[in-house]
Design an enzyme around this catalytic site. Structure first.
Site, PDB file in Angstrom:
ATOM      1  N   PRO A 184      -4.594   5.472  41.330  1.00 20.13           N
ATOM      2  CG  PRO A 184      -5.511   6.605  39.178  1.00 20.13           C
ATOM      3  CD  PRO A 184      -4.460   5.610  39.827  1.00 20.13           C
ATOM      4  CG  ASP A 185      -7.489   0.847  41.560  1.00 15.96           C
ATOM      5  OD1 ASP A 185      -8.561   1.243  41.181  1.00 15.96           O
ATOM      6  OD2 ASP A 185      -6.798  -0.202  40.979  1.00 15.96           O
TER       7      ASP A 185
END
Lengths: 420, 407
Positions: A184-185
């Site tokens: 997700p980063d």
């Protein structure tokens, strides 16, 4: 793509002339600045000793006795190389005043602090737009800047959990599946950068800046779009398929010779299935009613998987890939980081990995930035900067402060004394 | 149909000649307000027939993946392998800012409509190619897929349980990552084109996209410490504690990176379980300080989490500024109060009847709102708009092209 270094040095850079000011730590925010710097933007990162980025908290597994090494982390290279670094104690009004002077000469501000932190410091959008009316201000947070959970603390893997990615991925018998790469980063950074570039495109045609806020939670839910639509429309959770597919068979990750070696294989249509049967020594299956159609292959998937695994198990993973690709079948080795560097001829031929000058280590290698800009190739200026590395260039040359003014701001504690 | 304000990209014209591996790039542009014209082969994009479906069976063209990836676009049909089709494609590219395409490397050149041909008429054009391996290199012609790119790009090896085979993420993340890089690179190239007058060819490789988004486990780290990252369940190697922990009714995810988050967690464990050992200063500091005693720390955390329901651990943990989150299913996500409060899901009326809900955008642009402007187009829905109203073809000519199977 395989341009010589001299050609790359001489080529124009697409984001030259753009200045970006970063108040960010971790990965989701900093990677935006890293990519923009790679494309030629002047990216200045404002740090604080009070709250160092987690990548600065690096302790080498090779030499833990040396303690925290704030410039040596390979992740610091991956997420922050190519930027300039200043250190300000933003709890002091003089430091906030300096930050505002930097904003006045910047096009973009990127921050990923907890919701409300920038406003409390006096660096919220409403204040900054007074000193830079056409500012593009980008804020990224775990949950977005509104809603009951806006202040909640998260890291990338937390978002894998809450977004549904972990329960939708993996084998049916496992309740949830996680990556080791905090997906997700990266996903949030890519979507954030896209939004910033859209706002800059709008600004270039209208002169208008604006505020953008991003939720990492929503970026990851969005990446599961069709699966969530299925849930929302039918009220049932999509099945976990592992490496299998509803529309291709055989498809999966097959064991190869050696310890933990695998090759991913995907057979998309009847023709490819026929070629596969020839390669694995089952030509009769071409006309076998069980395997001639996709519906049949899906139904008899287990038989196919077993036969294919029996064939792959005897072979080296790279031989499996090359043999199948030669027959026009999609196949790829399950590569480790070591494989990517040592064995991948494609990445090597394209010059994918970037050798970057490192202030403490000489040169380091990093994963390339795959933007594929053939006319304006990117490059990374420098890695391994210390805290406060660029005070003279930024406060002196850019803001026009005299050496005495800078020293006095350091004495007052507004500018934090540089390392080294 | 929504009545949306002008998007950030309104006025930009994008031509998309892309299969399922590239359609998301067009969606990113279209929902931001660009005019994206999607070119499908006569009869429609095969991606329309990829299950699962909203309604009906294959052939009804209501594939969820297609409906999601093609919102806000206009749709035309065109066979670019036919001479008349090539000509029309070249005419459309003359007025485009960006062409996004996913044909095998070299195919557009063979057809006479590659970058070198298109730039003659439109020197500012950005041609963005999304392929499995890129336009160059020994594997440029190889067959790819989302699974294959995820394998070669290092994602599979570090996803899942140590004892299981490597496993791919749900939702075609290699394609999605490649499309995100493609959209970014296109806008970067567009900025350069606006200033210099020179467009360029953007060469996106799905394998490279995946190798890049997995770089936290990649070459830089391995060359530095010699440790090859492996899949290891839910916990992250560098963060102690981290992982999915059992509660009374399910799982909760925890990650500790900052020293003060560890302190807050240790205090909560101590308060709740009476554990004194957890307060030992030897555990304080960055995660590396706790690396050696990872199993013991996990045991301490379980003693805490098992006393509560997952939602209790989540909210009480967050009240204490500890990064606990639920391990949500898709139905939990559909009902999530935070997403609901932000009105994240949006719905559109579909021309075939009925409303369909979509995930919204992760970004909110205050002045130029993102919006789903309309549902994915029907096959050839905008042929008349584009060929007659915009390119100036006669109705009769369009009819002949249709009869000949060109559109």
């Amino acid at each position: 793509m395989a341009s010589s270094e001299a050609e790359v040095e001489a080529a124009p850079q697409a984001l030259r002339g753009l200045r970006v000011l970063e108040f960010s730590s971790g990965m989701a925010g900093p990677w935006i600045g890293r990519l923009m710097a790679y494309c030629g933007a002047d990216v200045i990162k404002v740090e604080s000793r009070r709250r160092p980025s987690v990548v600065r908290l690096y302790v080498s597994p090779q030499a833990p006795e040396r303690g925290i090494q704030p410039t040596l982390s390979p992740w610091f290279t991956d997420w922050d190389a190519g930027k300039r670094f200043v250190a300000l104690d933003l709890t002091r009004p003089e430091a906030v005043a300096l930050a505002r002077r930097l904003v006045a000469v910047s096009d973009v501000v990127i921050e990923n602090n907890s919701t409300g932190v920038m406003e409390k410091l006096g660096l919220g959008y409403d204040e900054l737009v007074q000193v830079r009316p056409d500012l593009v201000y980008f804020g990224s947070s775990g949950y977005g800047d509104t809603g009951p959970c806006r202040n909640y603390v998260t890291w990338g893997p937390n978002i894998e959990a809450i977004s549904g990615l972990a329960t939708l991925s993996g084998f049916p018998e496992r309740p949830c599946t996680f990556t080791q790469f905090a997906y997700p980063d990266a996903l949030s950074a890519l979507h954030g950068l896209f939004a910033v570039l859209c706002a800059l495109d709008h600004r270039s045609r209208t002169g208008e800046g604006q505020r953008i806020s991003l939720s990492q939670f929503e970026a990851t839910v969005g990446a599961l779009g069709p699966l969530l639509m299925q849930q929302l429309a039918h009220g049932e959770d999509p099945a976990r398929l592992g490496n299998a597919s509803l529309h291709a068979a055989p498809q999966g990750c097959y064991p190869c010779r050696g310890e933990d070696r695998w090759c991913a294989i995907q057979v998309d249509d009847d023709a490819a299935a026929g070629r596969l049967f020839d390669v694995i020594g089952r030509p009769a299956w071409r006309t076998d009613a069980r395997f001639a159609s996709l519906a049949g292959r899906l139904e008899h998937r287990a038989t196919l998987d077993e036969a294919l695994a029996a064939w792959t198990r005897e072979r080296d993973a790279y031989d499996v890939m090359r043999t199948l690709q030669h027959a026009g079948i999609a196949a790829g080795v399950v590569q480790t980081a070591e494989d990517e560097w040592r064995h991948d001829r494609q990445l090597a031929a394209r010059g994918f990995f970037e050798s970057i000058e490192h202030l403490a280590k000489g040169r380091v290698l990093a994963a390339g930035i795959p933007l594929g800009l053939t006319g304006t190739p990117g490059r990374t200026g420098r890695a391994g900067a210390a805290i406060g590395q660029d005070h003279d260039a930024v406060f002196g040359e850019l803001l026009g402060m005299s050496p005495e003014e800078i020293r006095s701001a350091v004495r007052a504690g507004a500018i934090e004394a540089p390392d080294g | 149909m929504t009545t949306a304000g002008r998007g950030a990209l309104s006025g930009r014209r994008i031509l998309e000649l892309a299969d399922a591996s590239g359609a998301y790039a067009g969606k990113l542009f279209a929902d931001m307000g660009a005019d994206v014209v999607k070119i499908e082969p006569p009869g429609g994009d095969p991606a329309r027939r990829v299950p699962p479906f909203w309604r009906g069976e294959a052939g009804d063209e209501l594939s969820f993946a297609f409906l999601y990836a093609n919102t806000s676009k206009r749709g035309i049909t065109l066979d670019v392998t036919r001479p008349a089709g090539r000509e029309l494609f070249a005419s459309l590219a003359r007025n485009a800012d960006v062409v996004v395409e996913t044909l095998p490397p070299g195919r557009l050149d063979e057809l006479g409509i590659g970058y070198d041909a298109l730039r003659i008429e439109n020197p500012r054009l950005v041609l963005t190619s999304i392929t499995p391996f890129g336009q160059t290199g020994p594997q440029r012609g190889d067959r790819g897929s989302d699974l294959v790119a995820s394998a070669l790009g290092g994602a599979l090896y570090v996803t899942g349980e140590a004892d299981d085979p490597p496993v791919v993420l749900a939702g075609s993340q290699a394609h999605l990552s490649a499309c995100s890089f493609a959209a970014i690179a296109s806008l970067v190239a567009l900025r350069h084109a606006s200033r210099s007058g020179a467009g360029q060819h953007v060469d996106i490789s799905a394998q490279e996209a995946m190798t890049s988004v997995t770089h936290i486990c990649g070459v830089g780290k391995w060359l530095d410490d010699g440790i090859v990252p492996k899949r290891r369940g839910s916990g992250l190697f560098a963060s102690v504690p981290s992982g999915a922990y059992p509660c009374r009714d399910g799982l909760v995810y925890l990650m500790v990176n900052r020293p003060q988050h560890w302190k807050a967690l240790a205090e909560w464990i101590h308060e709740e379980t009476g554990n004194e050992e957890v307060l030992d200063p030897q555990f304080e500091g960055p995660s590396s300080r706790r690396q050696e005693c990872r199993e013991l720390i996990d045991f301490f955390v379980c003693e805490l989490t098992q006393r509560f329901a997952a939602s209790e651990v989540y909210h009480e943990g967050q009240r204490r500024h500890i990064a606990f989150t639920p391990v949500s299913t898709a139905s939990d996500v559909a009902r999530d109060p935070q997403l609901a409060a932000r009105e994240f899901f949006v719905s559109l009326e579909h021309p075939s009847g009925g409303r369909l809900q979509y995930p919204g955008a992760p970004y909110r642009l205050e002045r130029t709102p993102w919006a789903l402007r309309h549902p994915a187009p029907r096959v050839g829905e905008h042929n008349r708009d584009v060929y007659v109203d915009e390119l100036g073809l006669s109705e009769a000519r369009l009819g002949r092209l249709r009869d000949d199977g060109v559109v």
